[in-house]
Design an enzyme around this catalytic site. Structure first.
Site, mmCIF file in Angstrom:
data_model
loop_
_atom_site.group_PDB
_atom_site.id
_atom_site.type_symbol
_atom_site.label_atom_id
_atom_site.label_comp_id
_atom_site.label_asym_id
_atom_site.label_seq_id
_atom_site.Cartn_x
_atom_site.Cartn_y
_atom_site.Cartn_z
ATOM 1 N N LYS A 92 -4.895 -2.024 -0.730
ATOM 2 C CA LYS A 92 -4.270 -3.232 -1.555
ATOM 3 C C LYS A 92 -3.627 -4.077 -0.465
ATOM 4 O O LYS A 92 -3.161 -3.558 0.911
ATOM 5 C CB LYS A 92 -3.527 -2.570 -2.600
ATOM 6 C CG LYS A 92 -2.190 -2.007 -2.169
ATOM 7 C CD LYS A 92 -1.394 -1.328 -3.357
ATOM 8 C CE LYS A 92 -0.222 -0.460 -2.669
ATOM 9 N NZ LYS A 92 0.551 0.296 -3.918
ATOM 10 N N TYR A 97 19.744 -19.809 17.263
ATOM 11 C CA TYR A 97 20.795 -20.174 16.430
ATOM 12 C C TYR A 97 21.938 -19.789 16.368
ATOM 13 O O TYR A 97 21.894 -18.603 16.309
ATOM 14 C CB TYR A 97 20.088 -20.406 15.267
ATOM 15 C CG TYR A 97 18.623 -21.377 15.016
ATOM 16 C CD1 TYR A 97 18.850 -22.821 15.857
ATOM 17 C CD2 TYR A 97 17.473 -20.986 14.921
ATOM 18 C CE1 TYR A 97 17.875 -23.635 15.381
ATOM 19 C CE2 TYR A 97 16.452 -21.940 14.800
ATOM 20 C CZ TYR A 97 16.472 -23.025 15.317
ATOM 21 O OH TYR A 97 15.429 -24.064 15.003
HETATM 22 C C1 LIG Z 1 0.418 1.439 -3.264
HETATM 23 C C2 LIG Z 1 0.032 2.727 -4.245
HETATM 24 C C3 LIG Z 1 -0.410 3.972 -3.600
HETATM 25 C C4 LIG Z 1 -0.474 4.291 -2.301
HETATM 26 O O1 LIG Z 1 0.741 4.598 -2.134
HETATM 27 P P1 LIG Z 1 1.225 4.933 -0.326
HETATM 28 O O2 LIG Z 1 2.842 5.616 -0.582
HETATM 29 O O3 LIG Z 1 1.126 4.157 0.584
HETATM 30 O O4 LIG Z 1 0.572 6.299 -0.025
HETATM 31 C C5 LIG Z 1 -1.193 5.011 -4.585
HETATM 32 N N1 LIG Z 1 -1.043 4.762 -5.859
HETATM 33 C C6 LIG Z 1 -0.567 3.452 -6.349
HETATM 34 C C7 LIG Z 1 -0.936 3.278 -8.023
HETATM 35 C C8 LIG Z 1 -0.113 2.441 -5.740
HETATM 36 O O5 LIG Z 1 0.419 1.451 -6.158
#
Ligand SMILES: *Cc1c(COP(=O)(O)O)cnc(C)c1O
Length: 371
Positions: A36, A261
């Site tokens: 994702k 800045y």
């Molecule tokens: C983002 C996510 C993961 C992965 O989590 P990590 O801590 O990066 O391994 C797994 N399951 C769900 C439902 C998520 O939203």
């Protein structure tokens, strides 16, 4: 150094090796790699392919659009999407064999009613403590009963049951796993036989064997970062991303010179300042002003003064530096570079956010790919 002005370079070989290593470590029948948010900034399609090369047999994304992006690029591995628009039309996802993570009766009905010629595969998400999405415990029986009925009518297949953990503590996670277990029993009593039961993301996959079930969902660890912060090397993982740029300007200045800045940094003595062409437009946290670490000429320095939109300055003392020299913001600590965790500490956040927030005018390059 020659090469791009600024880039995040992703070592796809590291992703492949990390996934293979995690697969051995965890020992579940299935491994999902979560890609994702553009694979946490690493590039969704390329990272998905690298993960599959390392033995992942599932991919995970939040939104259907992310799954469709993988399909459009020719990635045909099983993929699960679990966060949906309130008015989501599930037809395209079903057409492209995207498994749907569902959190309500309304979503279940919408999937069953979608006009696709394919049979939808769904995975029911149970709320077990995180208070995000997932079917609430008091609705489990109604949702299971309706899902079983739809399955009996041949209108969909319930392939999985899953949940997500808070990582608040081992005790909280054990309670959530126990509640999930009760959910599995009630699903079975309703006539469901989901073959994929899963609750563990990276943290629980590594530390809570009872949470592993049939599949673990690996995100951050696949990219070579620790879900706990700190050293991923102890876990046998290698960070896949290197963030670097080239020195855009060098100037010699006297003591007492204000920098960037608001002049929140002043030189203590005659010194050399270098300009690094990455700013908060690229996702460099302004919170890391006067603290973010960099490596120049094999030595460590810190951001001097404010991180601006396009650039920041580093006081390198008497180090001989030329325009065009390499500046590494973070990468593999085995090379001496700072890590995403160092930047997280400097900015008061977590390594997940450091890699995922990058963008703007930053280009991405890949090394070590299978193809
Ligand atoms: C983002 C996510 C993961 C992965 O989590 P990590 O801590 O990066 O391994 C797994 N399951 C769900 C439902 C998520 O939203």
């Amino acid at each position: 150094m020659s090469g791009p002005f600024r880039e995040r370079r992703v070592d796809l070989g590291a992703i492949t090796e990390n996934v293979a290593r995690l697969r051995d470590l965890v020992g579940t029948e299935h491994v999902m790699v979560v890609v994702k948010a553009d694979a946490y900034g690493h590039g969704a399609v390329e990272s998905a392919r690298a993960a599959i090369a390392g033995g992942a047999d599932w991919l995970g994304v939040a939104e259907i659009a992310e799954a469709l992006q993988l399909r459009a690029a020719g990635v045909d591995a099983p993929v699960l999407a679990w966060l949906h628009d309130p008015d989501e039309d599930f037809t395209q996802a079903i057409d492209h064999a995207v498994d749907l993570g569902l959190s309500s009766l309304a979503q279940l009905e919408a999937v069953a009613a979608a006009p696709s010629s394919r049979t939808p595969f769904v995975q029911l998400k149970l709320e077990t403590g995180l208070s995000r999405n997932g079917v609430a415990e008091q609705e489990w029986d109604a949702v299971f009963a309706r899902a079983a009925q739809l399955e009996a009518e041949g209108r969909l297949v319930v392939r999985g049951l899953f949940s997500h953990l808070s990582n608040a503590s081992a005790e909280h996670d054990r309670e959530a796993v126990a509640l999930f277990q009760r959910g599995l029993e009630r699903a079975e009593a309703a006539g469901l036989r989901p073959g994929l039961r899963h609750i563990a993301a990276s943290a629980a996959a590594l530390t809570l064997p009872e949470a592993r079930f049939d599949l673990v969902r690996l995100g951050i660890a696949a990219y070579g970062l620790s879900p706990f912060g700190g050293s991923a090397r102890d876990l046998g993982l290698r960070p896949a991303m290197t963030l670097r740029g080239r020195v855009a300007a060098v100037r010699r200045v006297p003591a007492g010179k204000g920098v960037s800045y608001d002049y929140t940094y002043r030189t203590e003595r005659e010194t050399t300042l270098v300009l690094v062409p990455l700013g908060y437009a690229e996702g460099i946290p302004r919170h890391a002003s006067n603290s973010g670490p960099v490596m120049i000429g094999g030595r460590r320095f810190r951001v001097s003064g404010r991180v601006a939109m396009d650039q920041f300055v580093v006081d390198v003392g008497d180090l001989p530096v030329a325009v065009g020299d390499e500046v590494v913001l973070f990468g593999d600590p085995a090379t001496g570079a700072p890590t995403a965790d160092d930047w997280a500490e400097a900015a008061g956040t977590i390594n997940y956010e450091i890699v995922t927030r990058l963008g703007g005018r930053l280009r991405r390059t890949f090394t070590g790919g299978a193809e």
